[in-house]
Design a protein around this motif. Structure first.
Motif, PDB file in Angstrom:
ATOM      1  N   ALA A 165       0.816  -1.212   0.000  1.00  0.00           N
ATOM      2  CA  ALA A 165       0.000   0.000   0.000  1.00  0.00           C
ATOM      3  C   ALA A 165       0.851   1.265   0.000  1.00  0.00           C
ATOM      4  N   GLU A 166       1.971   1.250   0.712  1.00  0.00           N
ATOM      5  CA  GLU A 166       2.832   2.437   0.798  1.00  0.00           C
ATOM      6  C   GLU A 166       3.408   2.808  -0.557  1.00  0.00           C
TER       7      GLU A 166
ATOM      8  N   PHE B 239      -0.709   4.575   0.419  1.00  0.00           N
ATOM      9  CA  PHE B 239      -0.739   4.640   1.882  1.00  0.00           C
ATOM     10  C   PHE B 239       0.429   5.479   2.410  1.00  0.00           C
TER      11      PHE B 239
END
Length: 193
Positions: free
Chosen positions: A28-29, A33
């Protein structure tokens, strides 16, 4: 609160689901994110230094996969949201120049920024927006993200006990420094991209 999160990550290192959560955070990062996987990688590697290599490998693989999602966001949303934003900011005449410079320097940008605390999602989305060669993007991402996570694994495996004592003694300071570096990295990345 920080101590509880840190303790949860230390305890989670011994649970089978922790690897999945860390992988999801790394994925996600790289695309949307804001929290980097280091938040879990560091405490888990401190709790189980012999598994630091596994944690680094999972972070690398899932970060690169998440990077492909970020690439897709940049490539697919340019025609709708991206084009509109460029017109709003009056940068329509600079898009071709940006893409040309990214084609020339994209590998260097991906490698350097992938190793730094600059939010990697900015690199992945920009690479998609610029239409950077996807094969080279994946290769550079593997090298950059793998370098970053395996450097952490080497340090945490070798100096884990020494690092753990210092982190636990001044947890608030380290979290504040990490947050400051993350924000600074974001500001620098926005100015450079």
């Amino acid at each position: 609160m920080l101590k509880r999160i840190y303790d949860w990550c230390i305890d989670a290192a011994h649970k089978p689901y922790a690897l999945w959560i860390m992988g999801a955070v790394a994925f996600a990062e790289s695309s949307f994110f804001p929290v980097p996987p280091d938040v879990m990688l560091i405490p888990m590697s401190l709790a189980r230094p012999q598994r630091a290599w596994v944690y680094a490998a999972v972070c690398t693989a899932t970060s690169v996969l998440g990077g492909l999602l970020g690439y897709a966001i940049g490539a697919l949303l340019f025609d709708s949201v991206g084009h509109w934003l460029i017109q709003v900011y009056g940068l329509g005449d600079k898009v071709d120049a940006f893409r040309a410079s990214y084609a020339e320097w994209g590998a260097v940008i991906i490698l350097l920024k992938g190793l730094t605390p600059i939010p990697y999602k900015l690199v992945t989305i920009t690479s998609g927006f610029a239409g950077y060669n996807i094969g080279l993007f994946v290769l550079c991402s593997i090298v950059a993200r793998g370098g970053r996570f395996f450097i952490a694994a080497i340090l945490l495996n070798r100096y884990g006990d020494w690092i753990r004592v210092r982190i636990e003694k001044h947890l608030g300071l380290w979290v504040a420094l990490g947050a400051a570096v993350l924000v600074l990295g974001f500001v620098v990345a926005v100015k450079l991209i």
